[in-house]
Design an enzyme around this catalytic site. Structure first.
Site, short mmCIF file in Angstrom:
data_model
loop_
_atom_site.label_atom_id
_atom_site.label_comp_id
_atom_site.label_asym_id
_atom_site.label_seq_id
_atom_site.Cartn_x
_atom_site.Cartn_y
_atom_site.Cartn_z
N HIS A 266 0.84 -1.20 0.00
CA HIS A 266 0.00 0.00 0.00
C HIS A 266 0.88 1.26 0.00
O HIS A 266 0.74 2.14 -0.86
CB HIS A 266 -0.92 -0.01 1.23
N GLU A 267 1.80 1.33 0.95
CA GLU A 267 2.65 2.53 1.04
C GLU A 267 3.54 2.66 -0.20
O GLU A 267 3.82 3.77 -0.66
CB GLU A 267 3.50 2.50 2.32
N GLU A 296 -4.63 7.96 -2.74
CA GLU A 296 -5.13 6.71 -2.17
C GLU A 296 -5.45 5.70 -3.28
O GLU A 296 -5.32 4.50 -3.10
CB GLU A 296 -6.36 7.02 -1.30
#
Ligand code: ZN
Length: 503
Positions: A266-267, A296
């Site tokens: 995700h990061e 996002e």
């Protein structure tokens, strides 16, 4: 003439960018390596540098320069990105000057008190301890909306701080249809005879091995370690000091395989976005992601569309299994795919699954909108929260700690932030649907571990533009349609049918 003035302007943006990067380095260090005892000194350093950034941003000479250049930007030979940079600087300037100093000071004081009372209220499961502080913050935020200005709804002015141009009028029909589509899917899931078992994910996984595997994985996806690094922190995040220095953090639990791996992917999605901005934008206001929602979308794209997909694990599972032969020895790729995609209504937003997550966001969006518009008061929140949880998710929180006190956002005055999370999911699904149209053998590429074309597509369509295009423009240009929930529901339906053996 315009060229000289623009050069002068650029010198200023570079100084501002360097100072902001220094603030970010201090913030990164605070969350990773700083000794506890340094907290007070660090807060002062960050506050001093931030004040300097603010002063320079609102300095009259700089403002005049931006306004003059902006007013004459049509027909003065400036390139598109230069005009976009001026537009961004003008927005920063307006944001910084519209709010009276007295208001900014009062917000800082009120949020510091609110964070304290929120922590106490949550620990003691006693909403009353937070209610007064929250009421004060709501009042301040309503005033803030007034200072910032809005056309229709004061809540729009707050959302705009995170997702420029987005409004309640645009979000409401999309969120309503999303809620309804989710309800239909949840009913199908509840009736499914063959439910996946995810117990294996919560057995015992060596932490060092998890970290090494996760680092290797994000490198394979395309995160560039030559201009980025990974460290540990209590809460995972991504921060960037410019596109050539992007820092990711993750955390590792031995009894939950998902946290380190999916958290880092995700990061890394955020990080690859930052690494991919056009180098021409270096040290300008364009050198970052365009909005919270689009940012996002990039993290969720890699986390969910890629790394929670079946083709991905057809390729990756043998490697994961040989890293953890004990716990995963008797599982296969499709069993693993099913385990990491279990859908189950739950109380805590950050622990919820890909599908029900949005319902948590819709609840917060509806409550924030009603609070900022004065349709409800702070006293109504717990009851309203619980009734919406019952209506949308079919479960009732036992107390306010697992209900309306669970998130930190309100305590720091972050009204308008929540919609970004769901926007990220909707944008990601729209980009994924479009990518599949343009790369017909996309799934075959993923199932053979090739991600270069995926990253190149995102770079070309999204990353390289930095802040030079707003989210609505990007989405329209890439997908030929405005924001909608349809791609997400289509994507989720496909996944749920595979995971639950339906369809
Ligand atoms: Zn994120």
């Amino acid at each position: 003439m315009a060229a000289d003035a623009f050069q002068q302007y650029l010198e200023k943006t570079r100084t501002l960018a360097d100072l902001s990067a220094a603030v970010a380095v201090l913030g990164w260090d605070q969350e990773t390596y700083m000794p506890d005892g340094a907290a007070q000194g660090r807060a002062e350093q960050i506050s001093t540098l931030s004040a300097l950034v603010h002063q320079m941003t609102v300095e009259r000479g700089y403002g005049d320069l931006i306004r003059t250049l902006s007013d004459s930007s049509n027909g003065n030979g400036l390139e598109e990105w230069q005009k976009a940079s001026l537009k961004e600087s003008l927005r920063d300037l307006e944001m910084a000057t519209k709010l009276p100093e007295e208001h900014v000071r009062e917000c800082a004081r009120a949020t510091s008190l609110a964070q304290h009372s929120w922590k106490q209220a949550r620990a003691e499961k006693n909403y009353a301890l937070f209610a007064d502080a929250l009421a004060h913050l709501v009042e301040l935020k309503r005033n803030e909306a007034g200072y910032l200005g809005y056309a229709e709804n004061p809540y729009d002015a707050l959302i705009d701080q995170f997702e420029p141009g987005m409004t309640v009028a645009q979000l409401t029909p999309v969120f309503t249809r999303l809620r309804e589509g989710t309800r239909v899917l949840l009913e199908r899931i509840a009736a499914a005879p063959n439910k996946p078992d995810d117990a294996v994910l919560f057995t015992d996984f060596d932490k060092e091995k998890q970290l090494a595997y996760s680092r290797e994985m994000v490198a394979k996806l395309g995160f560039n370690f030559g201009i980025g690094r990974v460290d540990l922190s209590a809460h995972p995040f991504c921060t960037s000091f410019g596109m050539t220095d992007v820092r990711l953090t993750t955390r590792v639990f031995n009894d939950d395989l998902r946290s380190c791996l999916f958290g880092l992917i995700h990061e890394a999605g955020h990080g690859m976005y930052e690494q991919g901005v056009d180098p021409a934008y270096t040290r300008t206001p364009l050198a970052s992601g365009t909005s919270m929602g689009i940012h996002e979308s990039q993290s969720l794209f890699w986390e969910n569309m890629i790394a929670r997909s079946e083709p991905f694990w057809q390729w990756a599972f043998p490697g994961l299994q040989s890293t953890f032969p004990g716990p995963l020895g008797s599982l296969d790729a499709s069993g693993f795919f099913r385990a990491i995609n279990v859908v189950k209504p739950s109380f805590i937003r950050i622990e919820s699954d890909e599908l029900t997550y949005n319902l948590h966001i819709v609840i917060r969006f509806e409550i924030e909108n009603a609070l900022i518009n004065g349709q409800i008061t702070v006293a109504d929140v717990p009851e309203l929260w619980n009734s919406k949880m019952r209506e949308y998710l079919g479960i009732t929180p036992a107390d306010d700690a697992e209900g309306c006190l669970q998130d930190v956002h309100w305590s720091f005055g972050g009204f308008g932030y929540f919609p970004s999370y769901t926007l990220g999911k909707l944008y990601a699904a729209m980009f994924y649907r479009q990518m599949k149209r343009e790369i017909p053998d996309l799934e075959a590429q993923i199932s053979s571990g090739q991600f270069a074309n995926v990253l190149a597509w995102l770079r070309e369509k999204i990353h390289r533009w930095g802040k030079s295009k707003r989210s609505a423009t990007l989405v329209m240009e890439i997908c030929n349609e405005p924001l909608s929930e349809s791609a997400f529901l289509e994507y989720m339906t496909g996944k749920v049918e595979r995971v639950y053996g339906l369809g």
